[in-house]
Design an enzyme around this catalytic site. Sequence first.
Site, PDB file in Angstrom:
ATOM      1  N   CYS A 132       0.768  -1.139  -0.065  1.00 58.81           N
ATOM      2  CA  CYS A 132       0.104  -0.090   0.022  1.00 58.81           C
ATOM      3  C   CYS A 132       0.763   1.292  -0.046  1.00 58.81           C
ATOM      4  O   CYS A 132       1.474   1.602   1.089  1.00 58.81           O
ATOM      5  CB  CYS A 132      -1.168  -0.075   1.140  1.00 58.81           C
ATOM      6  SG  CYS A 132      -1.935   1.457   1.375  1.00 58.81           S
ATOM      7  N   CYS A 135      -0.511   4.258   2.146  1.00 57.59           N
ATOM      8  CA  CYS A 135      -0.152   3.945   3.459  1.00 57.59           C
ATOM      9  C   CYS A 135       1.182   4.243   3.866  1.00 57.59           C
ATOM     10  O   CYS A 135       1.461   4.871   4.983  1.00 57.59           O
ATOM     11  CB  CYS A 135      -0.444   2.493   3.971  1.00 57.59           C
ATOM     12  SG  CYS A 135      -2.241   1.745   3.286  1.00 57.59           S
ATOM     13  N   ASP A 136       2.010   3.527   3.054  1.00 56.03           N
ATOM     14  CA  ASP A 136       3.619   3.621   3.590  1.00 56.03           C
ATOM     15  C   ASP A 136       4.596   4.553   2.738  1.00 56.03           C
ATOM     16  O   ASP A 136       5.716   4.327   3.262  1.00 56.03           O
ATOM     17  CB  ASP A 136       3.880   2.161   3.479  1.00 56.03           C
ATOM     18  CG  ASP A 136       3.188   1.346   4.655  1.00 56.03           C
ATOM     19  OD1 ASP A 136       2.784   1.766   5.468  1.00 56.03           O
ATOM     20  OD2 ASP A 136       2.780   0.211   4.266  1.00 56.03           O
TER      21      ASP A 136
END
Length: 310
Positions: A132, A135-136
């Site tokens: 992701c 997300c990261d």
Amino acid sequence: MEEVIIIGTGCAGYTAAIYTGRANLTPIMLSGTQPGGQLTTTTEVENFPGHPDGIMGPELMMRMQTQAEKFGARIAYEMVEKVTKMDDGSFHVKTSSNEYHSKTVIIATGAAPRHLGLPNEQKLIGRGLTSCATCDGAFYPDVPVAVIGGGDSACEEAGFLTRFASKVYLIHRRDELRASKIMAERALANPKIQPVWNSGVSEYLTDEKGEMRAIKLKNLVDGTESEIEVKCVFVAIGHVPNSGFLGDLVDLDENGYILQTPGRTSTKTPGLFAAGDVADHYYRQAITAAGQGCAAALEAERYLTDLEGH
Ligand code: NAP
């Protein structure tokens, strides 16, 4: 007879439980093999509204669980094996250790990111291996990273990562991208994205702290091996929605995602609703899954009201 069974305890499931719980429907949640869902495998979540300083994925899920239980949700740590529609319109849900009957069922079983199946990948998830970018990606500023895959997701992830990373290697097993023309062209025109064609990752190499240091590549045409230093690898080789146990109760698209009534969470079976990543290949975010969980709860409530003839 239960009013609502929720299968899955990720963002969609817990949100459905909070809403149906507050409607006094005392839902039962069946957790499956990954209680808490995909966010339990990430570290810090910075994009869930209401947490300006970020929150660890597992903590966010614990808080959702507490909130759901506060409103009467009961959680059973069981794996659903089969759901059957009965002649009276209710559902029979068989788990590994129990049987339930319910007037409605909300499917919130999510999707699992596909991985390559390399030996140390489970240990590396959250330590330089993720699926992701949203997300990261922000955790890897000014360092080289790699994306594996050649589809729309890989191109999208690679483009997003160029906001942070010094360089993004796009590693694909063939010499042309599967992605739609516009997304492929955009990715290949980006000066920060370097495609690596005809290549497969054969090994994830770690540093002394056990974090991602580099990847070993094998050229699939001539068999030569090489190494690229990267701090993080984003795997974008597709997701596998957890929809296989539903049989004929739902229609699936060609990738296994549950087809909902357009603009709704209902499925082709009355009383059966689907929310979150098991039905959504497009957004795949915690907050959109939560939103769908809310929608499924409201639709289930209305379905129950109609059943009672109010
Ligand atoms: P996808 O289209 O199935 O692409 C998966 C990619 O991973 C392919 O390039 C495939 O290679 C590669 N791959 C699969 N297994 C592999 C393995 N074991 N080792 C190495 N590479 C492997 O999946 P996706 O990109 O996640 O997209 C899924 C769906 O969502 C698609 O319909 C896509 O259009 C849609 N989507 C749309 C958007 C958008 O429009 N904004 C964004 C993301 C996704 P091959 O090409 O060789 O098969």
